[in-house]
Design an enzyme around this catalytic site. Structure first.
Site, PDB file in Angstrom:
ATOM      1  N   PHE A 129      70.649 -31.856  34.977  1.00 33.61           N
ATOM      2  CA  PHE A 129      70.405 -31.510  36.375  1.00 33.61           C
ATOM      3  C   PHE A 129      71.250 -30.271  36.669  1.00 33.61           C
ATOM      4  CE2 PHE A 129      71.065 -31.516  40.941  1.00 33.61           C
ATOM      5  CZ  PHE A 129      69.745 -31.500  41.344  1.00 33.61           C
ATOM      6  N   THR A 130      70.738 -29.406  37.537  1.00 32.90           N
ATOM      7  CA  THR A 130      71.337 -28.074  37.736  1.00 32.90           C
ATOM      8  C   THR A 130      72.840 -28.137  38.012  1.00 32.90           C
ATOM      9  OG1 THR A 130      70.614 -28.247  40.023  1.00 32.90           O
ATOM     10  CG2 THR A 130      69.185 -27.022  38.527  1.00 32.90           C
ATOM     11  N   ASP A 220      74.316 -41.112  37.019  1.00 33.16           N
ATOM     12  CA  ASP A 220      73.892 -40.247  38.131  1.00 33.16           C
ATOM     13  C   ASP A 220      72.900 -41.089  38.933  1.00 33.16           C
ATOM     14  OD1 ASP A 220      72.789 -38.449  39.874  1.00 33.16           O
ATOM     15  OD2 ASP A 220      72.663 -36.814  38.434  1.00 33.16           O
ATOM     16  N   ARG A 387      60.391 -25.753  39.687  1.00 36.51           N
ATOM     17  CA  ARG A 387      61.245 -26.409  38.708  1.00 36.51           C
ATOM     18  C   ARG A 387      60.740 -25.965  37.342  1.00 36.51           C
ATOM     19  NH1 ARG A 387      65.945 -27.031  40.455  1.00 36.51           N
ATOM     20  NH2 ARG A 387      66.488 -28.818  41.671  1.00 36.51           N
ATOM     21  N   PHE A 454      68.070 -20.158  41.251  1.00 40.51           N
ATOM     22  CA  PHE A 454      66.854 -20.520  41.987  1.00 40.51           C
ATOM     23  C   PHE A 454      67.095 -20.600  43.489  1.00 40.51           C
ATOM     24  CE2 PHE A 454      68.033 -24.919  42.850  1.00 40.51           C
ATOM     25  CZ  PHE A 454      68.993 -25.153  41.872  1.00 40.51           C
TER      26      PHE A 454
HETATM   27  C1  LIG Z   1      70.820 -33.865  44.310  1.00 37.94           C
HETATM   28  C2  LIG Z   1      71.280 -34.277  42.974  1.00 37.94           C
HETATM   29  C3  LIG Z   1      72.599 -34.053  42.544  1.00 37.94           C
HETATM   30  C4  LIG Z   1      73.598 -33.266  43.365  1.00 37.94           C
HETATM   31  O1  LIG Z   1      73.840 -33.801  44.589  1.00 37.94           O
HETATM   32  P1  LIG Z   1      74.111 -32.920  45.927  1.00 37.94           P
HETATM   33  O2  LIG Z   1      74.311 -33.929  46.979  1.00 37.94           O
HETATM   34  O3  LIG Z   1      72.911 -32.054  46.145  1.00 37.94           O
HETATM   35  O4  LIG Z   1      75.332 -32.107  45.665  1.00 37.94           O
HETATM   36  C5  LIG Z   1      72.946 -34.526  41.307  1.00 37.94           C
HETATM   37  N1  LIG Z   1      72.076 -35.155  40.506  1.00 37.94           N
HETATM   38  C6  LIG Z   1      70.795 -35.371  40.872  1.00 37.94           C
HETATM   39  C7  LIG Z   1      69.863 -36.073  39.954  1.00 37.94           C
HETATM   40  C8  LIG Z   1      70.353 -34.941  42.107  1.00 37.94           C
HETATM   41  O5  LIG Z   1      69.078 -35.124  42.455  1.00 37.94           O
END
Ligand SMILES: *Cc1c(COP(=O)(O)O)cnc(C)c1O
Length: 464
Positions: A129-130, A220, A387, A454
């Site tokens: 994830f970014t 996550d 994406r 992005f």
């Molecule tokens: C949104 C997201 C994050 C980061 O969270 P933020 O609240 O945007 O900082 C991390 N992992 C995943 C899978 C996400 O969708």
């Protein structure tokens, strides 16, 4: 089952109490707006958007109970009662003993990465994830993708495309040694794979593997409730289990978690880092005071912690999650029925259009998904996001653009916000844009930010 339940299995378990009026724009206005935004939907003003499917992050509709919770904010600097409520709620629904509030998910990722990742380490994950990968890299680590191959194939209908490939983990351990792997980052309902779930069986197998290699699992857990729904629907033995129990079981197979509460938990801002290990908690408390705030509020106001606790409880209700994922499936199935190329199976939070298939005349280095997102906005004011190659960024060693297999446009549904009629508008618009796909041009950067390009990158159309 009553007749009305049988017909509308995903109908909303709530009614609308307050509405937000929207501005309607003309095509000319939208053409001008997207040019001014450098063909980046992140740079549009929300005022100029009709149906906003940019993200599901922080844009859900809070319930009347959550709004009432805001009035119960205890804004004491230290020891707010809302913190203790949040800590107890996290333990009750998610199993983790210790909670460190942060301003949002990436605040938790920063603290986690600084504590656990050393320079030269490798951090495997079921797709990147970014922000997660960036924090691992900033701490000196290297991300390694260990998701099953099916996740990279938009046409594969594997029911659990979020699964971890244990053979890939074995190979990595052979190559770098388990002491170079501090933890495995496991996302539930993998965002970048299209909102695809991991199975309970896979999580259990991973737990066993990690115990054998003395490696932690960090969860996550941004979309764990949506993942639990797919386990309930698709995995043997879970059909009768309440979502809340599946969520609890998933969490209890892991050692800690980062949470962006802007997704599943339906608040506008907030997040936390959670864990079971006391020493890990102490380390996190040491860092949270540097980057976020005191350990009993992190980056959050008391009132927001209260709304979050209430949102967590609502997010694991079977009726809620059925309607939530049901709406996403309604949109996805309507597009599929009209022959639109989408990632399958349909994910939990979004429908992903396969831009490579829709715009075969645009090469990946001219960003077909970015171009498709811009064209969709112009058609009917529906805002979506890229994406694909733009989101993937560049390899930090070689400086070259990553070339992800998936080149997608994401139509993300905010929770409890839009109606079925809105979904029908979106379907019509996507079909119109695809009918005129030949006229869509590729793009090139006119401004490329160094990090997470992005969000703020700007483009112009390529004429050739
Ligand atoms: C949104 C997201 C994050 C980061 O969270 P933020 O609240 O945007 O900082 C991390 N992992 C995943 C899978 C996400 O969708």
């Amino acid at each position: 089952m009553t007749q009305h339940e049988a017909k509308q299995v995903w109908a909303e378990p709530y009614k609308i109490k307050m509405v937000e009026l929207l501005k309607m724009t003309t095509r000319d206005e939208r053409e001008q707006a997207i040019r001014q935004a450098g063909y980046n939907t992140f740079l549009l003003k929300s005022q100029d958007v009709y149906i906003d499917l940019l993200t599901d992050s922080g844009v859900g509709a809070m319930s009347d109970r959550q709004w009432a919770g805001l009035m119960m904010g205890d804004e004491s600097y230290a020891g707010s009662s809302n913190f203790y409520h949040l800590r107890d709620t996290v333990e009750k629904y998610y199993s983790y003993k210790y909670t460190v509030p942060t301003h949002q998910g990436r605040g938790a990722e920063n603290i986690l990465s600084q504590i656990l990742v050393k320079p030269g380490d490798f951090v495997p994950g079921n797709m990147y994830f970014t922000t997660t990968r960036l924090h691992q890299e900033l701490a000196g680590g290297t991300f390694v993708d260990i998701i099953i191959d099916e996740a990279h194939d938009p046409a594969s209908t594997h029911p659990f495309k979020g699964n971890v490939d244990l053979d890939k983990l074995d190979e990595l351990v052979k190559r770098v040694g388990s002491e170079k792997i501090p933890y495995i980052c496991v996302a539930t309902c993998v965002n970048m794979a299209g909102g695809q779930p991991i199975s309970m069986a896979n999580m259990k197998a991973l737990r066993k593997w990690c115990d054998q290699h003395a490696i932690l699992i960090i969860h996550d857990m941004t979309r764990v409730a949506e993942n639990a729904y797919f386990i309930q629907q698709r995995e043997q033995g879970y059909g009768d289990m309440p979502i809340a129990d599946i969520v609890y079981e998933l969490c209890s197979l892991t050692d800690g978690a980062t949470m962006s509460s802007k997704k599943d938990a339906m608040v506008n801002i907030g997040g936390f880092l959670a864990m079971n290990d006391k020493k890990f908690y102490e380390d996190a408390c040491n860092l949270v005071v540097v980057y976020e705030g005191l350990h009993t509020y992190g980056g959050m106001a008391g009132r927001d912690m209260e709304a979050l606790s209430i949102g967590i409880a609502e997010s694991v209700c079977d009726n809620h999650i059925k309607a939530r994922v049901g709406q996403v499936e309604y949109l996805g199935n309507a597009l599929k029925d009209r022959g639109v190329s989408i990632v399958q199976p349909i994910g939990g939070h979004a429908v992903f259009l396969d831009a490579k298939a829709i715009l075969p005349h645009i090469r990946q280095d001219q960003f077909p998904a970015q171009a498709l997102a811009a064209a969709l906005y112009v058609d009917a004011g529906v805002r979506v996001m890229e994406r694909g190659a733009v989101s993937a960024g560049r390899n930090k060693q070689t400086g070259k653009n990553y070339r992800p297999k998936l080149e997608l446009v994401r139509l993300t549904l905010p929770r409890r916000v839009y109606t079925q009629a809105h979904m029908d508008v979106v379907v019509e618009s996507v079909c119109r844009v695809i009918a005129n796909a030949d006229s869509i041009k590729g793009l090139r950067f006119t401004y490329e930010p160094e990090y997470l390009r992005f969000f703020r990158g700007r483009f112009e159309q390529v004429d050739d």
